[in-house]
Write a protein that holds these residues in place. Structure first.
Motif, PDB file in Angstrom:
ATOM      1  N   LYS A 139     -78.102 -24.643  21.432  1.00  0.00           N
ATOM      2  CA  LYS A 139     -77.261 -23.754  20.632  1.00  0.00           C
ATOM      3  C   LYS A 139     -78.133 -22.929  19.679  1.00  0.00           C
ATOM      4  N   GLU A 140     -79.111 -23.558  19.048  1.00  0.00           N
ATOM      5  CA  GLU A 140     -80.045 -22.844  18.173  1.00  0.00           C
ATOM      6  C   GLU A 140     -80.771 -21.749  18.936  1.00  0.00           C
ATOM      7  N   MET A 141     -81.024 -22.016  20.201  1.00  0.00           N
ATOM      8  CA  MET A 141     -81.735 -21.053  21.030  1.00  0.00           C
ATOM      9  C   MET A 141     -80.810 -19.940  21.536  1.00  0.00           C
ATOM     10  N   GLY A 142     -79.529 -20.064  21.243  1.00  0.00           N
ATOM     11  CA  GLY A 142     -78.580 -19.038  21.665  1.00  0.00           C
ATOM     12  C   GLY A 142     -78.112 -19.157  23.096  1.00  0.00           C
ATOM     13  N   LEU A 143     -78.313 -20.319  23.700  1.00  0.00           N
ATOM     14  CA  LEU A 143     -77.898 -20.519  25.085  1.00  0.00           C
ATOM     15  C   LEU A 143     -76.458 -21.001  25.149  1.00  0.00           C
ATOM     16  N   SER A 144     -75.747 -20.577  26.171  1.00  0.00           N
ATOM     17  CA  SER A 144     -74.409 -21.098  26.432  1.00  0.00           C
ATOM     18  C   SER A 144     -74.551 -22.437  27.142  1.00  0.00           C
ATOM     19  N   ILE A 145     -73.469 -23.145  27.291  1.00  0.00           N
ATOM     20  CA  ILE A 145     -73.525 -24.433  27.979  1.00  0.00           C
ATOM     21  C   ILE A 145     -73.906 -24.240  29.448  1.00  0.00           C
ATOM     22  N   GLY A 146     -73.474 -23.145  30.043  1.00  0.00           N
ATOM     23  CA  GLY A 146     -73.849 -22.853  31.425  1.00  0.00           C
ATOM     24  C   GLY A 146     -75.319 -22.523  31.562  1.00  0.00           C
ATOM     25  N   GLU A 147     -75.832 -21.709  30.629  1.00  0.00           N
ATOM     26  CA  GLU A 147     -77.261 -21.365  30.650  1.00  0.00           C
ATOM     27  C   GLU A 147     -78.123 -22.600  30.412  1.00  0.00           C
ATOM     28  N   ALA A 148     -77.685 -23.460  29.513  1.00  0.00           N
ATOM     29  CA  ALA A 148     -78.430 -24.696  29.239  1.00  0.00           C
ATOM     30  C   ALA A 148     -78.442 -25.591  30.477  1.00  0.00           C
ATOM     31  N   SER A 149     -77.323 -25.659  31.179  1.00  0.00           N
ATOM     32  CA  SER A 149     -77.255 -26.457  32.411  1.00  0.00           C
ATOM     33  C   SER A 149     -78.235 -25.931  33.449  1.00  0.00           C
TER      34      SER A 149
END
Length: 185
Positions: A139-149
């Protein structure tokens, strides 16, 4: 004998709901009605239904049609990914809350986790756990849950140690911020 066993299984499912939610009276009857509807329309045992209903009601605060829908989604997800429904609900709900994802989007989140798991070979349960454990960083990196996955899946497929990679990305984010850039830039 078959009737007794069916009743016994149903009773165990109801007991699980009570243990997980503490519901009584009218609230319990509503949860039982959802459980009965799911149990009679899906090829799953009542104990799993009770577990899913209890966890979803507790974690998401869902009732009625939303509870019915989420229960079905998580049970199907658990079956497809051969995962523990209780653990999946816990991990996914924690990650969704951390990313600010609404419960109505749970199906899309579960689809993404399944897709990443199938494309990369990372176990869905492992991916859920890593998403939940590292959600603040993502989240700090600005990623969505999909992008993080997707990122976690790419780490796995390329043999990258997740802890090391995330520490490096956090450092890169700090350096980029000093230059007035976002991590995605």
């Amino acid at each position: 004998v078959a009737s007794y066993k069916a009743w016994e299984q149903t009773d165990e499912g109801y007991d699980t709901i009570v243990k997980k939610t503490g519901a009584t009276g009218e609230a319990l009857e509503e949860l039982k009605a959802v459980a009965d509807d799911v149990f009679t329309s899906m090829p799953v045992n009542m104990d799993k239904v009770g577990t899913a209903i209890g966890e979803i009601n507790t974690r998401f605060g869902s009732t009625g049609d939303e509870l019915d829908n989420l229960t079905r989604i998580f049970l199907k997800y658990s079956e497809i990914n051969d995962s523990d429904v209780n653990g999946s609900i816990d991990n996914v709900s924690a990650a969704m809350k951390a990313f600010g994802v609404n419960s109505k989007d749970a199906g899309a989140v579960l689809d993404k986790i399944t897709s990443v798991s199938q494309k990369t070979g990372i176990n869905a349960s492992q991916l859920e756990t890593m998403l939940s454990a590292n959600s603040a960083t993502f989240k700090e990196m600005g990623l969505s849950i999909g992008e993080a996955s997707e990122l976690l899946g790419q780490f796995e497929i390329n043999g990258v140690d997740t802890s090391t990679a995330l520490a490096s990305l956090k450092k890169a984010q700090v350096n980029a911020a000093k230059e007035g850039k976002t991590l995605s830039d």
